[in-house]
Design an enzyme around this catalytic site. Sequence first.
Site, short mmCIF file in Angstrom:
data_model
loop_
_atom_site.label_atom_id
_atom_site.label_comp_id
_atom_site.label_asym_id
_atom_site.label_seq_id
_atom_site.Cartn_x
_atom_site.Cartn_y
_atom_site.Cartn_z
N LYS A 279 -7.23 -1.17 -1.49
CA LYS A 279 -7.76 -1.60 -2.80
C LYS A 279 -8.45 -2.96 -2.68
O LYS A 279 -9.45 -3.21 -3.36
CB LYS A 279 -6.65 -1.60 -3.84
CG LYS A 279 -6.11 -0.19 -4.05
CD LYS A 279 -5.04 -0.08 -5.07
CE LYS A 279 -4.40 1.31 -4.99
NZ LYS A 279 -3.54 1.50 -3.81
N ASP A 296 1.26 -10.16 0.60
CA ASP A 296 2.20 -9.08 0.91
C ASP A 296 3.44 -9.68 1.55
O ASP A 296 3.37 -10.71 2.22
CB ASP A 296 1.58 -8.03 1.83
CG ASP A 296 2.27 -6.68 1.71
OD1 ASP A 296 1.77 -5.81 0.97
OD2 ASP A 296 3.34 -6.51 2.34
N GLY A 328 6.25 -11.55 -3.39
CA GLY A 328 5.43 -11.61 -4.61
C GLY A 328 6.23 -12.01 -5.83
O GLY A 328 5.67 -12.53 -6.80
N ASP A 342 0.25 -3.44 -7.23
CA ASP A 342 0.30 -2.08 -6.67
C ASP A 342 1.60 -1.99 -5.85
O ASP A 342 1.61 -2.24 -4.65
CB ASP A 342 -0.94 -1.88 -5.78
CG ASP A 342 -1.07 -0.46 -5.27
OD1 ASP A 342 -0.73 0.47 -6.02
OD2 ASP A 342 -1.50 -0.28 -4.12
N CYS A 397 2.04 5.15 -6.57
CA CYS A 397 1.60 6.49 -6.16
C CYS A 397 2.78 7.46 -6.26
O CYS A 397 3.03 8.25 -5.37
CB CYS A 397 0.98 6.47 -4.77
SG CYS A 397 2.05 5.78 -3.52
N1 SAM Z 1 -2.26 -2.23 -2.42
C1 SAM Z 1 -2.09 -1.68 -1.11
C2 SAM Z 1 -3.34 -0.93 -0.70
O1 SAM Z 1 -4.15 -0.59 -1.56
O2 SAM Z 1 -3.49 -0.68 0.49
C3 SAM Z 1 -0.86 -0.79 -1.01
C4 SAM Z 1 0.39 -1.50 -1.40
S1 SAM Z 1 1.85 -0.61 -0.94
C5 SAM Z 1 1.91 0.59 -2.16
C6 SAM Z 1 3.09 -1.71 -1.43
C7 SAM Z 1 3.15 -2.99 -0.61
O3 SAM Z 1 4.08 -3.85 -1.24
C8 SAM Z 1 3.64 -2.83 0.83
O4 SAM Z 1 2.66 -3.28 1.72
C9 SAM Z 1 4.87 -3.73 0.91
O5 SAM Z 1 4.97 -4.44 2.12
C10 SAM Z 1 4.62 -4.68 -0.24
N2 SAM Z 1 5.82 -5.33 -0.81
C11 SAM Z 1 7.07 -4.84 -0.93
N3 SAM Z 1 7.88 -5.74 -1.53
C12 SAM Z 1 7.11 -6.83 -1.80
C13 SAM Z 1 7.36 -8.09 -2.39
N4 SAM Z 1 8.56 -8.42 -2.83
N5 SAM Z 1 6.34 -8.96 -2.48
C14 SAM Z 1 5.09 -8.64 -2.02
N6 SAM Z 1 4.80 -7.46 -1.45
C15 SAM Z 1 5.79 -6.56 -1.34
#
Ligand code: SAM
Length: 474
Positions: A279, A296, A328, A342, A397
């Site tokens: 994205k 991330d 995050g 996301d 998703c």
């Molecule tokens: N937006 C991305 C894309 O379009 O390629 C996909 C995101 S994926 C669904 C969710 C992401 O959230 C993962 O890469 C994971 O490492 C990250 N994540 C999980 N917990 C998180 C946190 N507490 N803070 C930030 N990122 C986090």
Amino acid sequence: MPFLKLSYLRSKKIPLFSKRFESFIRQQYRNFSKKQRRWSQTPRELSGTDKALEHFDLFYKPVYGEVWPSIRISLLTTQKYCALINNFRDVEGVVDRLTQLGARDILRDVSDALKNQPGDKVDNNFNFTREVKKNPSNEVEEKDDDAEDEDSEDKLTEGEELMTLLRYEKNTSLDNFIPVKRVYTEKELNEQEDIERSTYQPTGIPVNVIHEGPVQIPKDLRVYAYEKGDTGEFPSPNSNMDGKLEYFLMDGASILPVIALDLQPSDNVLDLCSAPGGKALAMKQTNLPESIYCNDLSGSRLKRLQKVLRSYIPDNMTDDITLKQQDGRQLKTPHFNKVLVDVPCNTDRHVLLEEDNNLFKSGRTGERLQLPTVQRDLLVAGILSCVQGGSVVYSTCTLSAAQNEGVVQSALQYIWQETDINVAVVDLNHMAKSFSKTFRFWRHSRLGQVVLPTLSCNFGPMYIAKLRILERPT
Ligand code: SAM
């Protein structure tokens, strides 16, 4: 006919059976004791993919009712991809080649249709049109009836729709436990927790719903997909002399959260959970935002994001992109006017087809049950990071109502109770209507839009909700 070895077919990536069938065979094989040359009497534990399917049958079927069998078979079938064209290299030849293959730009169709709509001009100024107070009943918000493709082959008849609604009404009360005087086993307690965390119940918090103009399609963004019913695959993208690839393959529905952001030239965007970067790359391809802050939690996934960006964008054109590895949930300063949240979720397709990294494996139950809390905290952080007048898009998703509507509701509840920030839900019916020729939307969500996978357009699942920060006292 020459005898073809299994290993030869595998090495050439020629599929023999569907992945689920293979998983079933593997499961059966594990139960066979070679030593005793008989089938084992003790049942083996279910695999992650089997548990995921059981879970979805239990929790998604009551929500999606009559439509569930069609969603289920689509989830178990090969997903449809689209090609996001790379603007940072020559594009003409690529576009011609994709067009010859039968693909079309799904965004151009929408922007052309919007241009041709007399009097339906784009209005980016939000106007506060109504306030909806929800009661704790299972009331499902009435949505614009035009929101679905009139000619859709998957369209439900009135009777089917009623049945679907009735099932929804009847079954969303799964988490209404009647207290009984008995001691539960640990297994039963775990099951109860799973039920509580996997179901969604609308609560009585006030929800402001505002209507904005139709979505604007960024003119530089080009996304090619095959026609409905065409299950063809895109060839792997070629790279040019500089090593930049022609296009990025992604689930077509993944473009919708980016469209919902309604990017503008002066935007400072926060992509809170950014890796592996599909994205973020799409945002950059619009040539619109002033800056994109990609955050991330995972260092290894951020490396993947970096690799994606390097494969598509020249090094001297990435000054506006910042990569950051941080939880995050810690971000709270309002520095951004567009925020994409996301979140990590069930990842429905992955858990049904792959054992690796499967959240439904027994060792990961705790992590899976924590998801709605993590998602809620991330969405709250996204809202806190957004300035007054800005907007936050939440996406997943998964089809899990608890991780979609449930999370938006509990984040709104937190903001309402704990802060003075005034947040409204932006009605995305317009977007659903505009894209109804390419995606099939579920019409019964209260707060966001759900893209349902179908056999003829096997995109998604994808949930998108948009929030607007109306007031934020300093
Ligand atoms: N937006 C991305 C894309 O379009 O390629 C996909 C995101 S994926 C669904 C969710 C992401 O959230 C993962 O890469 C994971 O490492 C990250 N994540 C999980 N917990 C998180 C946190 N507490 N803070 C930030 N990122 C986090």
